[in-house]
Motif scaffolding. Structure first.
Motif, PDB file in Angstrom:
ATOM      1  N   LEU A   1       0.876  -1.168   0.000  1.00  0.00           N
ATOM      2  CA  LEU A   1       0.000   0.000   0.000  1.00  0.00           C
ATOM      3  C   LEU A   1       0.912   1.217   0.000  1.00  0.00           C
ATOM      4  CD1 LEU A   1      -2.821   1.300   0.192  1.00  0.00           C
ATOM      5  CD2 LEU A   1      -2.632   1.105   2.686  1.00  0.00           C
ATOM      6  N   GLY A   2       1.026   1.841  -1.167  1.00  0.00           N
ATOM      7  CA  GLY A   2       2.006   2.905  -1.304  1.00  0.00           C
ATOM      8  C   GLY A   2       3.404   2.327  -1.159  1.00  0.00           C
ATOM      9  N   GLU A   3       4.169   2.894  -0.229  1.00  0.00           N
ATOM     10  CA  GLU A   3       5.535   2.408  -0.003  1.00  0.00           C
ATOM     11  C   GLU A   3       5.611   1.331   1.081  1.00  0.00           C
ATOM     12  OE1 GLU A   3       8.135   3.445  -1.870  1.00  0.00           O
ATOM     13  OE2 GLU A   3       6.618   4.555  -3.001  1.00  0.00           O
ATOM     14  N   VAL A   4       4.463   0.983   1.647  1.00  0.00           N
ATOM     15  CA  VAL A   4       4.434   0.046   2.775  1.00  0.00           C
ATOM     16  C   VAL A   4       4.117  -1.369   2.283  1.00  0.00           C
ATOM     17  CG1 VAL A   4       3.326  -0.535   4.967  1.00  0.00           C
ATOM     18  CG2 VAL A   4       3.691   1.867   4.339  1.00  0.00           C
ATOM     19  N   THR A   5       4.965  -2.325   2.636  1.00  0.00           N
ATOM     20  CA  THR A   5       4.689  -3.733   2.336  1.00  0.00           C
ATOM     21  C   THR A   5       3.818  -4.312   3.440  1.00  0.00           C
ATOM     22  OG1 THR A   5       6.773  -4.031   1.150  1.00  0.00           O
ATOM     23  CG2 THR A   5       5.707  -6.016   1.996  1.00  0.00           C
ATOM     24  N   LEU A   6       2.624  -4.754   3.080  1.00  0.00           N
ATOM     25  CA  LEU A   6       1.699  -5.325   4.056  1.00  0.00           C
ATOM     26  C   LEU A   6       2.038  -6.772   4.366  1.00  0.00           C
ATOM     27  CD1 LEU A   6      -1.729  -3.892   2.847  1.00  0.00           C
ATOM     28  CD2 LEU A   6      -0.284  -3.060   4.694  1.00  0.00           C
ATOM     29  N   LEU A   7       2.343  -7.547   3.334  1.00  0.00           N
ATOM     30  CA  LEU A   7       2.670  -8.949   3.582  1.00  0.00           C
ATOM     31  C   LEU A   7       3.451  -9.522   2.415  1.00  0.00           C
ATOM     32  CD1 LEU A   7       0.721 -11.107   1.806  1.00  0.00           C
ATOM     33  CD2 LEU A   7      -1.000 -10.202   3.355  1.00  0.00           C
ATOM     34  N   GLU A   8       4.214 -10.546   2.719  1.00  0.00           N
ATOM     35  CA  GLU A   8       4.902 -11.350   1.725  1.00  0.00           C
ATOM     36  C   GLU A   8       4.632 -12.810   2.071  1.00  0.00           C
ATOM     37  OE1 GLU A   8       8.780  -9.104   0.181  1.00  0.00           O
ATOM     38  OE2 GLU A   8       8.804  -9.364   2.371  1.00  0.00           O
ATOM     39  N   LEU A   9       4.312 -13.593   1.056  1.00  0.00           N
ATOM     40  CA  LEU A   9       3.827 -14.939   1.328  1.00  0.00           C
ATOM     41  C   LEU A   9       4.183 -15.867   0.178  1.00  0.00           C
ATOM     42  CD1 LEU A   9       1.958 -16.690   3.200  1.00  0.00           C
ATOM     43  CD2 LEU A   9       0.051 -15.953   1.773  1.00  0.00           C
ATOM     44  N   ASP A  10       4.626 -17.067   0.531  1.00  0.00           N
ATOM     45  CA  ASP A  10       4.885 -18.100  -0.465  1.00  0.00           C
ATOM     46  C   ASP A  10       4.401 -19.406   0.159  1.00  0.00           C
ATOM     47  OD1 ASP A  10       6.554 -18.291  -3.159  1.00  0.00           O
ATOM     48  OD2 ASP A  10       6.926 -20.113  -2.014  1.00  0.00           O
ATOM     49  N   ALA A  11       3.345 -19.987  -0.396  1.00  0.00           N
ATOM     50  CA  ALA A  11       2.761 -21.154   0.257  1.00  0.00           C
ATOM     51  C   ALA A  11       2.006 -22.007  -0.752  1.00  0.00           C
ATOM     52  CB  ALA A  11       1.801 -20.712   1.373  1.00  0.00           C
ATOM     53  N   ALA A  12       1.859 -23.276  -0.411  1.00  0.00           N
ATOM     54  CA  ALA A  12       1.067 -24.200  -1.211  1.00  0.00           C
ATOM     55  C   ALA A  12       0.062 -24.895  -0.298  1.00  0.00           C
ATOM     56  CB  ALA A  12       1.966 -25.226  -1.888  1.00  0.00           C
ATOM     57  N   VAL A  13      -1.149 -25.082  -0.809  1.00  0.00           N
ATOM     58  CA  VAL A  13      -2.214 -25.723  -0.039  1.00  0.00           C
ATOM     59  C   VAL A  13      -2.722 -26.908  -0.849  1.00  0.00           C
ATOM     60  CG1 VAL A  13      -4.313 -25.351   1.289  1.00  0.00           C
ATOM     61  CG2 VAL A  13      -2.850 -23.395   0.722  1.00  0.00           C
ATOM     62  N   GLY A  14      -2.601 -28.099  -0.270  1.00  0.00           N
ATOM     63  CA  GLY A  14      -2.999 -29.310  -0.971  1.00  0.00           C
ATOM     64  C   GLY A  14      -4.483 -29.595  -0.834  1.00  0.00           C
ATOM     65  N   PRO A  15      -4.977 -30.627  -1.492  1.00  0.00           N
ATOM     66  CA  PRO A  15      -6.395 -30.978  -1.449  1.00  0.00           C
ATOM     67  C   PRO A  15      -6.854 -31.301  -0.026  1.00  0.00           C
ATOM     68  CG  PRO A  15      -5.097 -32.717  -2.496  1.00  0.00           C
ATOM     69  CD  PRO A  15      -4.203 -31.552  -2.347  1.00  0.00           C
ATOM     70  N   GLY A  16      -7.926 -30.629   0.397  1.00  0.00           N
ATOM     71  CA  GLY A  16      -8.474 -30.868   1.724  1.00  0.00           C
ATOM     72  C   GLY A  16      -7.728 -30.209   2.853  1.00  0.00           C
ATOM     73  N   GLU A  17      -6.653 -29.479   2.547  1.00  0.00           N
ATOM     74  CA  GLU A  17      -5.864 -28.815   3.578  1.00  0.00           C
ATOM     75  C   GLU A  17      -6.357 -27.388   3.811  1.00  0.00           C
ATOM     76  OE1 GLU A  17      -1.835 -28.940   2.306  1.00  0.00           O
ATOM     77  OE2 GLU A  17      -1.605 -31.097   2.635  1.00  0.00           O
ATOM     78  N   VAL A  18      -6.092 -26.876   5.010  1.00  0.00           N
ATOM     79  CA  VAL A  18      -6.422 -25.493   5.355  1.00  0.00           C
ATOM     80  C   VAL A  18      -5.145 -24.772   5.762  1.00  0.00           C
ATOM     81  CG1 VAL A  18      -7.763 -23.946   6.833  1.00  0.00           C
ATOM     82  CG2 VAL A  18      -8.725 -26.162   6.160  1.00  0.00           C
TER      83      VAL A  18
END
Length: 211
Positions: free
Chosen positions: A16-33
């Motif tokens: 948001l503008g110059e502010v990084t709110l989040l960085e994320l790298d993830a995988a979600v398999g079948p039936g997973e939360v």
């Protein structure tokens, strides 16, 4: 169980503008939360908006969203194949309970009326099809919203604090129902919440965001 659905969030960065709110790298398999926790303002809901396809113009996002190997990052929301469950059931007041369930069903679904009756039985609401949604309790409305989501045949699900407005007893009951049905359906799901008990009942990976 459908074992083909996979959701991958590849090098996601939301600013948001110059502010990084989040960085994320993830995988979600079948039936997973995958649960994402954090205080207000940490970017949880913004992440869901990006994955769902309705990120507000004020935010910028980079990275890739892949669903079953398909890059859906630039697709419009209605073509992503993603279902959403919110804090409020958001049932259509002008439709009956059965009408709400039929609304999300693909046109190609065979025997739609029979499927609706079976679905109501599965969530303990057999015979409720003609009821006005306003006459249902909060827990009953939440169950109808869950079944409407499942009947829409999504390939992945986003959960935006769907238990937050339920009382303590109902919250535990709905967690068990929601997570078990998503698991049975083989649907990868992304849950954002403030509540650690949500994450514990979800049983999957947890990502903690800071303010």
């Amino acid at each position: 169980m459908n074992d083909r659905h996979h959701l991958a969030l590849e090098q996601i960065r939301i600013t948001l503008g110059e502010v990084t709110l989040l960085e994320l790298d993830a995988a979600v398999g079948p039936g997973e939360v995958l649960t994402v926790m954090g205080p207000s303002g940490s970017g949880k809901s913004t992440l869901l908006a990006f994955v769902a396809g309705f990120l507000a113009p004020a935010f910028q996002a980079t990275g890739r969203i892949r669903l079953d190997g398909r890059d859906i990052t630039r697709l419009p929301a209605e073509r992503r194949g993603i279902g959403l469950l919110f804090q409020d059931p958001l049932l259509f007041p002008h439709l009956s309970v059965a009408g709400n369930l039929r609304f999300g069903m693909p046109r190609s679904t065979p025997d739609r009326s029979d499927r609706v009756e079976d679905a109501l039985g599965e969530i303990g609401l057999a015979g409720f099809g003609d009821r006005d949604p306003a006459t249902l309790s909060g827990g009953q409305q939440a169950r109808v919203a869950l079944m409407r989501l499942l009947l829409s045949a999504p390939c992945a699900v986003l959960l935006d604090e769907p238990f937050a407005k339920l009382d303590t007893h109902l919250r535990h009951e709905m967690r068990q129902l929601v997570f078990s049905r998503l698991h049975e359906a083989g649907l990868p799901s992304l849950l954002v919440t403030h509540d650690r008990e949500d994450a514990e009942d979800a049983g999957g990976s947890l990502i903690q965001l800071s303010a």
